[in-house]
Design a protein around this motif. Structure first.
Motif, mmCIF file in Angstrom:
data_model
loop_
_atom_site.group_PDB
_atom_site.id
_atom_site.type_symbol
_atom_site.label_atom_id
_atom_site.label_comp_id
_atom_site.label_asym_id
_atom_site.label_seq_id
_atom_site.Cartn_x
_atom_site.Cartn_y
_atom_site.Cartn_z
ATOM 1 N N GLU A 53 0.832 -1.204 0.000
ATOM 2 C CA GLU A 53 0.000 0.000 0.000
ATOM 3 C C GLU A 53 0.859 1.244 0.000
ATOM 4 O O GLU A 53 1.892 1.301 0.663
ATOM 5 C CB GLU A 53 -0.898 0.021 1.243
ATOM 6 N N GLY A 54 0.415 2.239 -0.773
ATOM 7 C CA GLY A 54 1.049 3.539 -0.720
ATOM 8 C C GLY A 54 1.955 3.845 -1.894
ATOM 9 O O GLY A 54 1.994 3.122 -2.892
ATOM 10 N N LEU A 55 2.684 4.932 -1.733
ATOM 11 C CA LEU A 55 3.516 5.505 -2.780
ATOM 12 C C LEU A 55 4.900 4.871 -2.798
ATOM 13 O O LEU A 55 5.597 4.870 -1.782
ATOM 14 C CB LEU A 55 3.636 7.012 -2.554
ATOM 15 N N THR A 56 5.285 4.322 -3.940
ATOM 16 C CA THR A 56 6.662 3.900 -4.198
ATOM 17 C C THR A 56 6.931 4.164 -5.667
ATOM 18 O O THR A 56 6.079 3.897 -6.517
ATOM 19 C CB THR A 56 6.927 2.402 -3.888
ATOM 20 N N GLY A 57 8.115 4.674 -5.971
ATOM 21 C CA GLY A 57 8.414 5.053 -7.348
ATOM 22 C C GLY A 57 7.356 6.022 -7.839
ATOM 23 O O GLY A 57 6.981 6.955 -7.129
ATOM 24 N N GLN A 58 6.862 5.772 -9.043
ATOM 25 C CA GLN A 58 5.778 6.585 -9.592
ATOM 26 C C GLN A 58 4.474 5.819 -9.535
ATOM 27 O O GLN A 58 3.663 5.852 -10.463
ATOM 28 C CB GLN A 58 6.090 6.994 -11.038
ATOM 29 N N THR A 59 4.268 5.110 -8.420
ATOM 30 C CA THR A 59 3.070 4.297 -8.266
ATOM 31 C C THR A 59 2.465 4.480 -6.885
ATOM 32 O O THR A 59 3.142 4.881 -5.936
ATOM 33 C CB THR A 59 3.378 2.791 -8.460
ATOM 34 N N TYR A 60 1.187 4.146 -6.807
ATOM 35 C CA TYR A 60 0.480 4.101 -5.528
ATOM 36 C C TYR A 60 -0.315 2.804 -5.520
ATOM 37 O O TYR A 60 -1.170 2.580 -6.384
ATOM 38 C CB TYR A 60 -0.454 5.299 -5.355
ATOM 39 N N ALA A 61 -0.005 1.925 -4.564
ATOM 40 C CA ALA A 61 -0.660 0.619 -4.459
ATOM 41 C C ALA A 61 -1.887 0.689 -3.555
ATOM 42 O O ALA A 61 -1.819 1.248 -2.458
ATOM 43 C CB ALA A 61 0.325 -0.411 -3.914
ATOM 44 N N LEU A 62 -2.986 0.096 -4.021
ATOM 45 C CA LEU A 62 -4.232 -0.011 -3.262
ATOM 46 C C LEU A 62 -4.603 -1.488 -3.168
ATOM 47 O O LEU A 62 -4.985 -2.093 -4.174
ATOM 48 C CB LEU A 62 -5.366 0.730 -3.970
ATOM 49 N N PRO A 63 -4.499 -2.105 -2.008
ATOM 50 C CA PRO A 63 -4.817 -3.534 -1.893
ATOM 51 C C PRO A 63 -6.278 -3.848 -2.228
ATOM 52 O O PRO A 63 -7.188 -3.155 -1.791
ATOM 53 C CB PRO A 63 -4.522 -3.848 -0.431
ATOM 54 N N VAL A 81 -8.997 3.045 -0.109
ATOM 55 C CA VAL A 81 -9.356 4.124 -1.039
ATOM 56 C C VAL A 81 -9.456 5.447 -0.294
ATOM 57 O O VAL A 81 -8.948 6.477 -0.765
ATOM 58 C CB VAL A 81 -10.666 3.803 -1.798
ATOM 59 N N ASP A 82 -10.076 5.455 0.862
ATOM 60 C CA ASP A 82 -10.199 6.689 1.648
ATOM 61 C C ASP A 82 -8.833 7.228 2.045
ATOM 62 O O ASP A 82 -8.591 8.444 1.999
ATOM 63 C CB ASP A 82 -11.067 6.463 2.887
ATOM 64 N N LYS A 83 -7.923 6.336 2.426
ATOM 65 C CA LYS A 83 -6.551 6.757 2.758
ATOM 66 C C LYS A 83 -5.858 7.346 1.535
ATOM 67 O O LYS A 83 -5.149 8.358 1.635
ATOM 68 C CB LYS A 83 -5.749 5.581 3.319
ATOM 69 N N PHE A 84 -6.071 6.728 0.382
ATOM 70 C CA PHE A 84 -5.495 7.243 -0.855
ATOM 71 C C PHE A 84 -6.018 8.649 -1.161
ATOM 72 O O PHE A 84 -5.239 9.546 -1.500
ATOM 73 C CB PHE A 84 -5.793 6.302 -2.034
ATOM 74 N N ILE A 85 -7.318 8.850 -1.065
ATOM 75 C CA ILE A 85 -7.904 10.164 -1.367
ATOM 76 C C ILE A 85 -7.330 11.224 -0.423
ATOM 77 O O ILE A 85 -6.973 12.325 -0.859
ATOM 78 C CB ILE A 85 -9.444 10.109 -1.311
ATOM 79 N N THR A 86 -7.203 10.887 0.837
ATOM 80 C CA THR A 86 -6.602 11.817 1.801
ATOM 81 C C THR A 86 -5.161 12.131 1.404
ATOM 82 O O THR A 86 -4.729 13.289 1.444
ATOM 83 C CB THR A 86 -6.657 11.218 3.224
ATOM 84 N N PHE A 87 -4.419 11.102 1.006
ATOM 85 C CA PHE A 87 -3.027 11.287 0.576
ATOM 86 C C PHE A 87 -2.956 12.199 -0.648
ATOM 87 O O PHE A 87 -2.119 13.108 -0.713
ATOM 88 C CB PHE A 87 -2.388 9.927 0.275
ATOM 89 N N ALA A 88 -3.815 11.958 -1.626
ATOM 90 C CA ALA A 88 -3.810 12.764 -2.846
ATOM 91 C C ALA A 88 -4.122 14.228 -2.549
ATOM 92 O O ALA A 88 -3.483 15.126 -3.101
ATOM 93 C CB ALA A 88 -4.802 12.199 -3.857
ATOM 94 N N LYS A 89 -5.077 14.459 -1.672
ATOM 95 C CA LYS A 89 -5.420 15.840 -1.292
ATOM 96 C C LYS A 89 -4.243 16.552 -0.638
ATOM 97 O O LYS A 89 -4.070 17.755 -0.800
ATOM 98 C CB LYS A 89 -6.611 15.842 -0.327
ATOM 99 N N ALA A 90 -3.436 15.807 0.109
ATOM 100 C CA ALA A 90 -2.294 16.388 0.818
ATOM 101 C C ALA A 90 -1.048 16.499 -0.062
ATOM 102 O O ALA A 90 -0.075 17.137 0.332
ATOM 103 C CB ALA A 90 -1.972 15.559 2.055
ATOM 104 N N ASN A 91 -1.086 15.889 -1.239
ATOM 105 C CA ASN A 91 0.087 15.859 -2.121
ATOM 106 C C ASN A 91 -0.275 16.349 -3.514
ATOM 107 O O ASN A 91 -0.204 15.605 -4.498
ATOM 108 C CB ASN A 91 0.672 14.441 -2.160
ATOM 109 N N THR A 92 -0.637 17.616 -3.578
ATOM 110 C CA THR A 92 -1.123 18.205 -4.821
ATOM 111 C C THR A 92 -0.033 18.378 -5.874
ATOM 112 O O THR A 92 -0.342 18.729 -7.012
ATOM 113 C CB THR A 92 -1.806 19.552 -4.548
ATOM 114 N N GLN A 93 1.211 18.124 -5.506
ATOM 115 C CA GLN A 93 2.292 18.194 -6.494
ATOM 116 C C GLN A 93 2.238 17.021 -7.473
ATOM 117 O O GLN A 93 2.889 17.033 -8.501
ATOM 118 C CB GLN A 93 3.665 18.250 -5.802
#
Length: 131
Positions: free
Chosen positions: A48-58, A77-89
């Motif tokens: 799960e999460g960001l590695t390289g240029q990927t984000y894994a969702l189990p 999915v909810d954790k991913f959405i929160t992560f995306a909102k916090a990482n707008t770059q």
């Protein structure tokens, strides 16, 4: 404006992230997970999460014999959405997670991404928008 993930992603710019369905052991051996590992740096063993240029969702269990429940996938999915909102770059291209090896259908997974439809840096498969 609909932000739509390209059907066949072959290249990523440095700030673009390929979001794929994984298993809970992070064995990226088939489908979009294998592509993520081979081409864009998904780390084997990271489920799960960001590695390289990927984000894994189990979406499937460790042994890849059972799909996770919709409730379990929703947590990721909810954790991913929160992560995306916090990482707008980053710009996140979500694939049809859970709709391949995991065996879920678009009608099962698309509702999990309703909140993502209004997040400016998340792109979704057209099927997730039109469901």
């Amino acid at each position: 404006m609909l932000r739509i993930t390209p059907e066949n992603i072959t290249n990523l710019k440095p700030n673009e992230i390929f979001v794929f369905g994984s298993n809970t052991s992070g064995r990226h051996g088939a489908g979009a997970a294998r592509l993520a590992h081979v081409k864009w740096g998904a780390v084997y063993g990271v489920a799960e999460g960001l590695t390289g240029q990927t984000y894994a969702l189990p979406t499937v269990n460790t042994t890849i014999t059972d799909k996770l429940s919709i409730q379990q996938i929703k947590v990721y999915v909810d954790k991913f959405i929160t992560f995306a909102k916090a990482n707008t770059q980053y710009t996140f291209f979500v694939t049809k997670i859970g709709c391949g090896l995991a065996g879920w259908e678009i009608k099962d997974i698309a509702p999990l991404f309703v909140e993502a439809k209004v997040v400016d840096n998340i792109y979704l498969p057209i099927e997730f928008h039109t469901y």
